[in-house]
Design an enzyme around this catalytic site. Structure first.
Site, PDB file in Angstrom:
ATOM      1  N   THR A   6      41.312  39.585  45.867  1.00  0.00           N
ATOM      2  CA  THR A   6      42.550  40.362  46.071  1.00  0.00           C
ATOM      3  C   THR A   6      43.129  40.215  47.472  1.00  0.00           C
ATOM      4  OG1 THR A   6      41.275  42.351  46.663  1.00  0.00           O
ATOM      5  CG2 THR A   6      41.894  42.079  44.338  1.00  0.00           C
ATOM      6  N   TRP A   7      42.623  39.284  48.272  1.00  0.00           N
ATOM      7  CA  TRP A   7      43.194  39.073  49.604  1.00  0.00           C
ATOM      8  C   TRP A   7      44.629  38.581  49.449  1.00  0.00           C
ATOM      9  CZ3 TRP A   7      42.182  34.458  53.321  1.00  0.00           C
ATOM     10  CH2 TRP A   7      42.656  34.787  54.611  1.00  0.00           C
ATOM     11  N   ASP A   9      36.858  41.778  43.504  1.00  0.00           N
ATOM     12  CA  ASP A   9      36.501  41.891  44.911  1.00  0.00           C
ATOM     13  C   ASP A   9      37.701  42.327  45.734  1.00  0.00           C
ATOM     14  OD1 ASP A   9      34.534  40.913  47.252  1.00  0.00           O
ATOM     15  OD2 ASP A   9      36.584  40.275  47.724  1.00  0.00           O
ATOM     16  N   HIS A  31      31.817  42.715  56.112  1.00  0.00           N
ATOM     17  CA  HIS A  31      32.802  41.646  55.969  1.00  0.00           C
ATOM     18  C   HIS A  31      32.465  40.394  56.782  1.00  0.00           C
ATOM     19  CE1 HIS A  31      37.228  41.378  54.551  1.00  0.00           C
ATOM     20  NE2 HIS A  31      36.678  40.187  54.529  1.00  0.00           N
ATOM     21  N   TYR A  37      34.646  32.481  48.319  1.00  0.00           N
ATOM     22  CA  TYR A  37      36.036  32.971  48.355  1.00  0.00           C
ATOM     23  C   TYR A  37      36.997  31.834  48.686  1.00  0.00           C
ATOM     24  CZ  TYR A  37      35.723  33.475  53.563  1.00  0.00           C
ATOM     25  OH  TYR A  37      35.581  33.271  54.920  1.00  0.00           O
ATOM     26  N   GLN A  49      28.996  36.456  50.636  1.00  0.00           N
ATOM     27  CA  GLN A  49      30.315  35.939  50.266  1.00  0.00           C
ATOM     28  C   GLN A  49      30.817  35.010  51.372  1.00  0.00           C
ATOM     29  OE1 GLN A  49      34.615  37.903  49.831  1.00  0.00           O
ATOM     30  NE2 GLN A  49      33.138  38.807  48.427  1.00  0.00           N
ATOM     31  N   TYR A  79      42.287  44.674  53.388  1.00  0.00           N
ATOM     32  CA  TYR A  79      43.239  43.909  52.577  1.00  0.00           C
ATOM     33  C   TYR A  79      44.525  44.685  52.296  1.00  0.00           C
ATOM     34  CZ  TYR A  79      39.533  40.497  51.415  1.00  0.00           C
ATOM     35  OH  TYR A  79      38.547  39.536  51.454  1.00  0.00           O
TER      36      TYR A  79
END
EC number: 1.1.1.21
Length: 279
Positions: A20-21, A47, A108, A188, A160, A52
């Site tokens: 969803t970035w 995710d 993150h 990602y 991730q 974001y």
């Protein structure tokens, strides 16, 4: 939709999920429809992250009547990753997502606060039922070793990392580490954030040829290649419902050994970089 065990959690998660970035840069209605189309097509791994923008609110709208079907992941920024800060950040994400728990909660990227504090905060949340598991993002082998030494085995659900056809650095050491320790590897930006192979290039023509033989798209071929190895997952982002359905179809695309070798030859992983690439 093909699924596999998600690291130490031992739960089955679709190999292709939804990122969803920058999804908040799409039309909001289309973004919600795209996420719903993906969920309906089996991409129930979603995710997001506190940094974001409006993404968590968009996800909340998309999963409002199907939360139980979704494997929901969010992330805390390193600046909030003290023991108490992790708790506050998680509560804020839960409010924005309109849910009572996360299936996994990630740091993150490595930051300045002691990792012992962050992991203690994660464990507090896990014991309280606010999160079912925790993991990390953008961690190289040295960072992973440190996290494992602090937490012990069977605690890190996933790592991730950046992973697309033109950026395969994680295959040198990070992916083998994750395989050895039972940690899921979630790639990602699988389409390269604007770096997807040009259709006119040699690599682009290879993807197109393989796609044509399977009746699919070069994007689906890329996703199938990136999830070909045990323990790997990927989370493409789209604000278009039709593209979400196309992405989901890649989970059932099985590439032959010759096709994998051809892609590997045109998109070599190259030498191991000194610093793990990230966006």
């Amino acid at each position: 939709m093909y699924a596999r065990s998600f690291g130490a959690m031992r739960v089955s998660v679709p190999v292709i999920g939804q990122g969803t970035w920058h999804i908040d840069s799409s039309d909001r209605t289309d973004a919600i429809r795209a996420l719903r189309a993906g969920i309906d097509a089996g991409m129930t791994h979603i995710d997001t992250a506190e940094m974001y923008g409006d993404a968590e609110a968009i996800v909340a709208a998309a999963i409002a009547d199907c939360r139980e079907e979704v494997f929901l992941v969010s992330k805390v920024v390193p600046g909030n990753a003290t023991r108490r800060g992790v708790a506050r950040a998680c509560e804020a994400s839960l409010r924005r997502l309109r849910t009572d728990r996360l299936d996994s909660y990630l740091l993150h990227w490595p930051g300045q606060h002691p990792l012992e504090e962050t992991i203690a905060g994660f464990e507090d949340l896990r014991r309280a039922g606010k999160i079912l598991s925790w993991g990390v993002s953008n961690f190289d082998v040295e960072d992973l070793d440190r996290a494992l030494a602090i937490a012990g085995p069977d605690r890190i659900a996933c790592n991730q990392v950046l992973y697309h056809l033109n950026e395969r650095a994680i295959e040198h050491a990070v992916l083998p580490w994750c395989e050895k320790h039972g940690v899921a590897m979630v790639g990602y930006s699988p389409f390269g954030s604007g770096d997807f192979p040009d259709p006119a290039s040699a690599g682009g023509r290879v993807l197109a040829g393989i796609a044509q033989s399977h009746g699919t798209t070069p994007y689906a071929v890329a996703l199938a290649f990136l999830t070909r190895l045990p323990g790997t997952f990927t989370i493409p982002k789209t604000g278009r419902p039709d593209r979400a359905i196309e992405n989901a179809g890649a989970a059932d695309l099985h590439l032959g050994a010759a096709e994998i070798a051809l892609i590997d030859a045109h998109f070599p992983r190259g030498p191991r970089p000194r610093i793990l690439p990230m966006l």
